[in-house]
Design an enzyme around this catalytic site. Sequence first.
Site, PDB file in Angstrom:
ATOM      1  CG  ASN A 124      -2.152  -0.890   1.010  1.00 35.97           C
ATOM      2  OD1 ASN A 124      -2.611  -1.077  -0.118  1.00 35.97           O
ATOM      3  ND2 ASN A 124      -2.659  -1.442   2.097  1.00 35.97           N
ATOM      4  CG  ASP A 162      -8.406  -1.910  -2.841  1.00 36.53           C
ATOM      5  OD1 ASP A 162      -8.064  -2.211  -1.684  1.00 36.53           O
ATOM      6  OD2 ASP A 162      -9.078  -0.891  -3.116  1.00 36.53           O
ATOM      7  CD  GLU A 208      -2.940  -7.071   6.296  1.00 41.17           C
ATOM      8  OE1 GLU A 208      -2.026  -6.883   7.097  1.00 41.17           O
ATOM      9  OE2 GLU A 208      -3.953  -6.335   6.233  1.00 41.17           O
TER      10      GLU A 208
END
Length: 387
Positions: A273, A282, A308
């Site tokens: 991220n 995503d 996650e």
Amino acid sequence: MTIDTLPAMLAPPAGRRPACSIRRMGGAESERVAKLQRIRLRMTGLSVVNTVVESVILALFALQGEAPWPRVLACAAVAVGSSLGFYVVVRRGWNLRWSDATLLLAQFNAGIAMQLAFMLVLPQLWFVFVLAILVTYVFGMVSFDSRRFTLAWLLIGAAVGVAFWLVRDRFAYPAVTPATLFVLWLTFVVALRQLTTIGVQFSALRAQLSEKNRQLSQSVARIEELARIDELTGVLNRRAFMEALDDEMRRAQRSAQRFSVALLDIDHFKAVNDRHGHQAGDEVLRQTCQAARACLRSTDRFARYGGEEFVLLLTPLNDSALAQIVSERVRQAIEQHRWPQGLPAVTVSVGVATVDADDTVERLIARADAALYRAKGEGRNRVVVHA
């Protein structure tokens, strides 16, 4: 006699069913059919009561000398016998053998035919039977479409016209002339046409309601699906997984059939991220699910547990070594996945726990989580089984 079509009012036509008893059907289907049968039986029983009442009315005319007793008794026997026949058919469940389990057309046709026959036998009481025909026709509104209404209007109108002509010299009231007879018939046909118009409108409203109900059912099904599916990844969400896990735990307690749970966590997902952005993160989650699901068995269930972290329900697996093999296959599939250009390749750490006799859902998840913690502590990208 005139209420023979009432069972169809509360029980819409059903599709063809096999000739078997309700008890042999599936649970939900059996309950639904049994409920419809109870409604049909209750309304057919009411039909029997109504034919008895109408027979009493005919008998009252006979007591006044307006009709001969033998003919009144014959009409009463036919009317009550017919309604009793339909009652027995529904009571025994024989109606389930036909495509129209409501027997609507059979009861409608029998009711109209009886009224016409009674008019020929007792023409002095023609007005009773004309009213009975109109009432029976009204009950067709619950199921007839516009084509059937038009056809019924034409056929019944013609049949009543023929009956009027055949017994024209035996009408007691009013005084009969060809003109009067025509006016009586025309009045009946016009009233029948008005009922047809109302019936067509009723049929259209029923069709609209049916379509709205269908759309509502689809919406409810979609909402139920969304309530069980993780919107981002398309796999089961945590709620749906926990329901499945509860069911599996109860099954294991009853049958001693063991199963395993595997917790998967994407290694260094925060760095994905931070370096590539949340949209890439995503997509990594979606690709991870795609890779994992491709190598699972049909009995396994895969869900997003949170963030996650993912979870696997492996059934049936009687030994932790087999659970480790399946989990290792998933780990390798993710590691070897062909990641789209622009996405970083990721790995997963996996913790596995196999249910014990004294396990609870919470304890089993905690053991799998402890194994996952060990897998991360030992260098990640590995499967660890809780001892």
